[in-house]
Design a protein around this motif. Structure first.
Motif, PDB file in Angstrom:
ATOM      1  N   CYS A   1     -19.419  50.390 -19.081  1.00  0.00           N
ATOM      2  CA  CYS A   1     -19.131  51.527 -18.015  1.00  0.00           C
ATOM      3  C   CYS A   1     -18.110  52.376 -18.459  1.00  0.00           C
ATOM      4  CB  CYS A   1     -18.951  50.926 -16.584  1.00  0.00           C
ATOM      5  SG  CYS A   1     -20.221  49.834 -16.162  1.00  0.00           S
ATOM      6  N   ASP A   2     -18.225  52.962 -19.476  1.00  0.00           N
ATOM      7  CA  ASP A   2     -17.239  53.921 -20.429  1.00  0.00           C
ATOM      8  C   ASP A   2     -17.933  54.639 -21.305  1.00  0.00           C
ATOM      9  OD1 ASP A   2     -14.702  54.700 -20.786  1.00  0.00           O
ATOM     10  OD2 ASP A   2     -14.145  53.265 -21.984  1.00  0.00           O
TER      11      ASP A   2
ATOM     12  N   GLU B   1      -5.319  53.835 -11.471  1.00  0.00           N
ATOM     13  CA  GLU B   1      -6.110  54.231 -10.632  1.00  0.00           C
ATOM     14  C   GLU B   1      -7.026  53.152  -9.871  1.00  0.00           C
ATOM     15  OE1 GLU B   1      -8.675  57.567 -11.738  1.00  0.00           O
ATOM     16  OE2 GLU B   1      -6.983  58.633 -12.262  1.00  0.00           O
ATOM     17  N   VAL B   2      -7.707  52.288 -10.715  1.00  0.00           N
ATOM     18  CA  VAL B   2      -8.397  51.011 -10.075  1.00  0.00           C
ATOM     19  C   VAL B   2      -7.344  50.193  -9.505  1.00  0.00           C
ATOM     20  CG1 VAL B   2      -9.513  49.007 -10.888  1.00  0.00           C
ATOM     21  CG2 VAL B   2     -10.222  51.147 -11.931  1.00  0.00           C
ATOM     22  N   SER B   3      -6.245  49.730  -9.892  1.00  0.00           N
ATOM     23  CA  SER B   3      -5.211  48.949  -9.037  1.00  0.00           C
ATOM     24  C   SER B   3      -4.987  49.618  -7.663  1.00  0.00           C
ATOM     25  CB  SER B   3      -4.127  48.576  -9.981  1.00  0.00           C
ATOM     26  OG  SER B   3      -3.163  49.741 -10.180  1.00  0.00           O
TER      27      SER B   3
ATOM     28  N   ASP C   1      -6.466  55.183 -15.784  1.00  0.00           N
ATOM     29  CA  ASP C   1      -7.530  54.457 -15.166  1.00  0.00           C
ATOM     30  C   ASP C   1      -7.423  53.382 -14.658  1.00  0.00           C
ATOM     31  OD1 ASP C   1      -9.351  56.480 -16.138  1.00  0.00           O
ATOM     32  OD2 ASP C   1     -10.082  55.683 -17.878  1.00  0.00           O
ATOM     33  N   LEU C   2      -6.585  52.363 -15.208  1.00  0.00           N
ATOM     34  CA  LEU C   2      -6.177  51.199 -14.911  1.00  0.00           C
ATOM     35  C   LEU C   2      -5.464  51.322 -13.551  1.00  0.00           C
ATOM     36  CD1 LEU C   2      -5.486  48.993 -18.106  1.00  0.00           C
ATOM     37  CD2 LEU C   2      -7.200  48.879 -16.526  1.00  0.00           C
TER      38      LEU C   2
ATOM     39  N   ARG D   1      -6.915  51.354  -5.744  1.00  0.00           N
ATOM     40  CA  ARG D   1      -8.043  51.542  -5.231  1.00  0.00           C
ATOM     41  C   ARG D   1      -7.905  50.194  -4.494  1.00  0.00           C
ATOM     42  NH1 ARG D   1     -11.541  55.149  -8.862  1.00  0.00           N
ATOM     43  NH2 ARG D   1     -11.695  52.962  -9.903  1.00  0.00           N
ATOM     44  N   ASN D   2      -7.774  49.206  -5.301  1.00  0.00           N
ATOM     45  CA  ASN D   2      -8.161  47.789  -4.945  1.00  0.00           C
ATOM     46  C   ASN D   2      -6.932  47.194  -4.147  1.00  0.00           C
ATOM     47  OD1 ASN D   2     -10.187  47.637  -6.341  1.00  0.00           O
ATOM     48  ND2 ASN D   2      -9.317  46.636  -8.095  1.00  0.00           N
TER      49      ASN D   2
END
Length: 196
Positions: free
Chosen positions: A79-80, A100-102, A97-98, A104-105
């Motif tokens: 997915c990249d 941002e993902v963390s 990106d990591l 959001r989670n």
């Protein structure tokens, strides 16, 4: 070029206005190209490449400084996007990106962020725990008092008036008995003086 030739040419190549998917640096002039910078890119299907039956696309664009051609293609498995040639991918974009993902989670407690306090469910659980502890404490104190009262209780003797059969708390105190009942001698003296 006639109109029909132009239509045929447009079917083979697609020019799209696309943003750079990650931070990169041009290998020719060392120009930094940041994620989100918009380019007119040419898109084509990568021949013979697919992932689970899905097409993989290759994008071509030029460096804004030296006009060197840079290409990357879609990486559907991760997915990249995958850098092919003309530039080097910078990994600070991956860190962003990591992050941002963390973010959001993470579950955000809106009341905690505002400083109001804990959510009502947490407050109710804590209050219930405190109430249970208080009830247990009161019950243990009550049991201890009852045991002490049973130990201090005197056995009834021949002169007992029946009050000693009751628990200690039920027996009226002597001072209270004196206040409630007037002495017999004062009643008797009063009645003797009238009869004289």
């Amino acid at each position: 070029m006639s109109g029909s030739e132009r239509k045929c040419f447009q079917k083979l190549e697609f020019v799209q206005h696309v943003m750079a998917p990650y931070n990169m640096q041009c290998n020719t002039c060392k120009e930094y190209i940041y994620k989100g910078k918009k380019f007119n890119m040419r898109r084509e299907t990568a021949g013979g490449e697919n992932y689970l039956g899905l097409k993989i696309f290759r994008f071509f664009f030029r460096c804004p400084n030296c006009l060197a051609e840079i290409t990357f293609k879609t990486d559907l498995e991760n997915c990249d996007y995958q850098q092919e040639h003309g530039a080097t991918r910078l990994f600070e974009g991956t860190l962003e990106d990591l992050q941002e993902v963390s973010c959001r989670n993470e579950s955000v407690d809106a009341l905690g962020v505002l400083g109001i306090g804990k959510t009502t469910n947490q407050q109710l659980k804590e209050q219930e725990e405190r109430d249970n502890e208080l009830i247990q404490e009161i019950m243990s104190k009550r049991r201890a008092r009852m045991l002490e009262d049973e130990e201090q209780e005197e056995p009834p003797g021949p002169q007992s008036s029946g009050l000693s059969d009751l628990p200690k708390k039920a027996q009226p105190k002597e001072s209270a008995q004196k206040k409630l009942l007037p002495p017999l001698s004062s009643i008797c003296n009063y009645s003797d003086s009238e009869s004289d």
